[in-house]
Scaffold this motif. Structure first.
Motif, PDB file in Angstrom:
ATOM      1  N   GLU A  33       0.745  -1.437  -0.058  1.00 47.64           N
ATOM      2  CA  GLU A  33      -0.118  -0.009   0.071  1.00 47.64           C
ATOM      3  C   GLU A  33       0.689   1.443   0.063  1.00 47.64           C
ATOM      4  O   GLU A  33       0.404   2.199  -0.680  1.00 47.64           O
ATOM      5  CB  GLU A  33      -0.847   0.139   1.380  1.00 47.64           C
ATOM      6  N   PHE A  34       1.840   1.404   0.894  1.00 49.82           N
ATOM      7  CA  PHE A  34       2.852   2.491   0.763  1.00 49.82           C
ATOM      8  C   PHE A  34       3.659   2.568  -0.480  1.00 49.82           C
ATOM      9  O   PHE A  34       3.551   3.838  -0.950  1.00 49.82           O
ATOM     10  CB  PHE A  34       3.817   1.966   1.776  1.00 49.82           C
ATOM     11  N   LYS A  35       3.890   1.622  -1.182  1.00 52.08           N
ATOM     12  CA  LYS A  35       4.543   1.690  -2.337  1.00 52.08           C
ATOM     13  C   LYS A  35       3.760   2.186  -3.367  1.00 52.08           C
ATOM     14  O   LYS A  35       3.784   3.078  -4.149  1.00 52.08           O
ATOM     15  CB  LYS A  35       5.084   0.342  -2.910  1.00 52.08           C
ATOM     16  N   LEU A  36       2.431   1.919  -3.511  1.00 44.53           N
ATOM     17  CA  LEU A  36       1.359   2.266  -4.459  1.00 44.53           C
ATOM     18  C   LEU A  36       1.068   3.713  -4.287  1.00 44.53           C
ATOM     19  O   LEU A  36       1.019   4.546  -5.031  1.00 44.53           O
ATOM     20  CB  LEU A  36       0.089   1.291  -4.220  1.00 44.53           C
ATOM     21  N   LEU A  37       0.913   4.247  -2.756  1.00 46.81           N
ATOM     22  CA  LEU A  37       0.437   5.456  -2.481  1.00 46.81           C
ATOM     23  C   LEU A  37       1.781   6.442  -2.969  1.00 46.81           C
ATOM     24  O   LEU A  37       1.289   7.481  -3.600  1.00 46.81           O
ATOM     25  CB  LEU A  37       0.575   5.698  -0.934  1.00 46.81           C
ATOM     26  N   LEU A  38       2.975   6.167  -2.817  1.00 48.60           N
ATOM     27  CA  LEU A  38       4.070   6.976  -3.161  1.00 48.60           C
ATOM     28  C   LEU A  38       4.152   6.923  -4.663  1.00 48.60           C
ATOM     29  O   LEU A  38       4.342   8.077  -5.079  1.00 48.60           O
ATOM     30  CB  LEU A  38       5.536   6.416  -2.739  1.00 48.60           C
ATOM     31  N   PHE A  64      10.482   2.810   3.430  1.00 52.40           N
ATOM     32  CA  PHE A  64       9.569   1.811   4.178  1.00 52.40           C
ATOM     33  C   PHE A  64      10.447   1.510   5.418  1.00 52.40           C
ATOM     34  O   PHE A  64       9.951   1.462   6.610  1.00 52.40           O
ATOM     35  CB  PHE A  64       9.043   0.754   3.281  1.00 52.40           C
ATOM     36  N   THR A  65      11.602   0.735   5.285  1.00 52.54           N
ATOM     37  CA  THR A  65      12.301   0.065   6.250  1.00 52.54           C
ATOM     38  C   THR A  65      12.932   1.255   7.383  1.00 52.54           C
ATOM     39  O   THR A  65      12.688   0.811   8.617  1.00 52.54           O
ATOM     40  CB  THR A  65      13.567  -0.662   5.725  1.00 52.54           C
ATOM     41  N   LYS A  69       9.733   2.136  12.374  1.00 50.68           N
ATOM     42  CA  LYS A  69      10.767   2.393  13.416  1.00 50.68           C
ATOM     43  C   LYS A  69      10.624   1.088  14.301  1.00 50.68           C
ATOM     44  O   LYS A  69      11.472   0.573  15.305  1.00 50.68           O
ATOM     45  CB  LYS A  69      10.380   3.569  14.344  1.00 50.68           C
ATOM     46  N   ASP A  70       9.390   0.200  14.674  1.00 45.53           N
ATOM     47  CA  ASP A  70       9.032  -0.647  15.384  1.00 45.53           C
ATOM     48  C   ASP A  70       9.382  -2.028  14.678  1.00 45.53           C
ATOM     49  O   ASP A  70       9.001  -3.079  15.394  1.00 45.53           O
ATOM     50  CB  ASP A  70       7.809  -0.587  16.140  1.00 45.53           C
ATOM     51  N   SER A  71       9.838  -1.985  13.517  1.00 48.37           N
ATOM     52  CA  SER A  71       9.837  -3.265  12.869  1.00 48.37           C
ATOM     53  C   SER A  71       8.629  -4.149  12.485  1.00 48.37           C
ATOM     54  O   SER A  71       8.714  -5.439  12.595  1.00 48.37           O
ATOM     55  CB  SER A  71      11.125  -4.006  13.094  1.00 48.37           C
ATOM     56  N   SER A  72       7.662  -3.567  12.468  1.00 47.70           N
ATOM     57  CA  SER A  72       5.959  -4.236  12.703  1.00 47.70           C
ATOM     58  C   SER A  72       5.689  -4.721  11.162  1.00 47.70           C
ATOM     59  O   SER A  72       4.846  -5.526  11.086  1.00 47.70           O
ATOM     60  CB  SER A  72       5.063  -3.271  13.150  1.00 47.70           C
ATOM     61  N   GLY A  73       6.517  -4.260  10.214  1.00 43.68           N
ATOM     62  CA  GLY A  73       6.106  -4.726   9.041  1.00 43.68           C
ATOM     63  C   GLY A  73       5.021  -3.730   8.384  1.00 43.68           C
ATOM     64  O   GLY A  73       4.411  -4.062   7.212  1.00 43.68           O
ATOM     65  N   TYR A  74       4.540  -2.782   9.009  1.00 45.80           N
ATOM     66  CA  TYR A  74       3.379  -1.605   8.520  1.00 45.80           C
ATOM     67  C   TYR A  74       3.864  -0.541   9.027  1.00 45.80           C
ATOM     68  O   TYR A  74       4.455  -0.241  10.128  1.00 45.80           O
ATOM     69  CB  TYR A  74       2.025  -2.056   8.948  1.00 45.80           C
TER      70      TYR A  74
END
Length: 114
Positions: A33-38, A64-65, A69-74
């Protein structure tokens, strides 16, 4: 009357929600979703801030990485805002570092540094 800045902030919130609700289980941006948004909303900023020699998808993965910050994957909304701030800062810095506009550079040359 709503100012341009207020509208921009409202647009950032609404854009986040438009992409985060693609997975109705949560209010987060997953990498896809992040990739598509950007790619759909800040293409020029991506081009202007893309590190030399890096492919766009690798750059988005790095953004994204770095934001997760909390390495949650989202990304939570605050992590997303951090990414937008970094893109804006990088674009602003690049506007100063790309040379004299009179000599083919893109810098806006008002002579201050940050």
């Amino acid at each position: 009357m709503t100012t341009e800045l207020e509208k921009s902030l409202e647009d950032a919130v609404n854009t986040y929600h438009r992409y985060a609700i693609k997975d109705p289980q949560d209010d987060y941006l997953h990498k896809k979703e992040f990739k598509l948004l950007l790619k759909e909303n800040v293409q020029q900023f991506l081009r202007d801030t893309l590190p030399y020699g890096m492919k766009e998808d690798a750059y988005i993965d790095k953004l994204f990485t770095d934001a997760d910050k909390d390495s949650s994957g989202y990304l939570k909304f605050t992590e997303f805002l951090h990414t937008l701030a970094l893109l804006a800062i990088n674009a602003h810095d690049n506007s100063h570092n790309t040379g004299d506009p009179d000599r083919g550079g893109r810098g806006h040359g008002h002579g201050h540094s940050h």
